[in-house]
Design a protein around this motif. Structure first.
Motif, mmCIF file in Angstrom:
data_model
loop_
_atom_site.group_PDB
_atom_site.id
_atom_site.type_symbol
_atom_site.label_atom_id
_atom_site.label_comp_id
_atom_site.label_asym_id
_atom_site.label_seq_id
_atom_site.Cartn_x
_atom_site.Cartn_y
_atom_site.Cartn_z
ATOM 1 N N UNK A 75 0.807 -1.219 0.000
ATOM 2 C CA UNK A 75 0.000 0.000 0.000
ATOM 3 C C UNK A 75 0.841 1.271 0.000
ATOM 4 N N UNK A 76 1.947 1.273 0.697
ATOM 5 C CA UNK A 76 2.761 2.476 0.826
ATOM 6 C C UNK A 76 3.885 2.460 -0.197
ATOM 7 N N UNK A 77 3.950 3.468 -1.068
ATOM 8 C CA UNK A 77 5.050 3.499 -2.034
ATOM 9 C C UNK A 77 6.393 3.728 -1.332
ATOM 10 N N UNK A 78 7.411 3.132 -1.864
ATOM 11 C CA UNK A 78 8.756 3.268 -1.314
ATOM 12 C C UNK A 78 9.569 4.194 -2.210
ATOM 13 N N UNK A 79 10.210 5.167 -1.618
ATOM 14 C CA UNK A 79 11.025 6.112 -2.367
ATOM 15 C C UNK A 79 12.464 6.013 -1.891
ATOM 16 N N UNK A 80 13.377 6.075 -2.836
ATOM 17 C CA UNK A 80 14.789 5.992 -2.476
ATOM 18 C C UNK A 80 15.419 7.369 -2.319
ATOM 19 N N UNK A 81 14.669 8.411 -2.691
ATOM 20 C CA UNK A 81 15.201 9.757 -2.534
ATOM 21 C C UNK A 81 14.060 10.756 -2.419
ATOM 22 N N UNK A 137 10.097 11.229 -4.358
ATOM 23 C CA UNK A 137 8.881 11.610 -3.660
ATOM 24 C C UNK A 137 8.255 12.849 -4.289
ATOM 25 N N UNK A 138 9.060 13.865 -4.538
ATOM 26 C CA UNK A 138 8.572 15.114 -5.145
ATOM 27 C C UNK A 138 8.021 14.837 -6.544
ATOM 28 N N UNK A 139 8.718 14.038 -7.322
ATOM 29 C CA UNK A 139 8.274 13.702 -8.675
ATOM 30 C C UNK A 139 6.938 12.965 -8.655
ATOM 31 N N UNK A 140 6.759 12.060 -7.691
ATOM 32 C CA UNK A 140 5.512 11.313 -7.620
ATOM 33 C C UNK A 140 4.348 12.214 -7.240
#
Length: 93
Positions: A77-83, A87-90
């Motif tokens: 359910x929770x997206x994982x971001x590496x940077x 996150x900003x792009x999503x």
């Protein structure tokens, strides 16, 4: 690439089977009773506890029979971001 502290698929399957078995015993269900309540064959359920093998559909049915289906809500359910940039792009999309 798998990291050293990361669990393998068989380890995760075993852990899930152990958790289900614990819930089954907490509710005082026999293996055959839970299989019947879930609408899965006794052989399938027994194989799950012993060999940790079961179809995803049957696992969901077992979770419903144990009133644990809401545990699936958080799966992926929770997206994982590496940077922070990811996150900003999503959020822009």
């Amino acid at each position: 690439m798998i990291q050293l502290e990361q669990k393998t698929a068989p380890q995760i399957a075993e852990e899930i089977a152990q958790r289900v078995q614990k819930r089954r015993k907490e509710r005082h269900f026999s293996q055959s009773e839970l299989a019947s309540r879930a609408g899965v064959s006794f052989a399938s359920y027994k194989r799950f506890e012993q060999k940790h093998e079961i179809s995803f559909d049957s696992l969901i049915k077992i979770a419903i029979a144990l009133d644990m289906e809401k545990d699936f809500d958080s799966l992926f359910a929770t997206p994982q971001f590496s940077s922070i940039e990811e996150l900003i792009a999503s959020e822009k999309n």
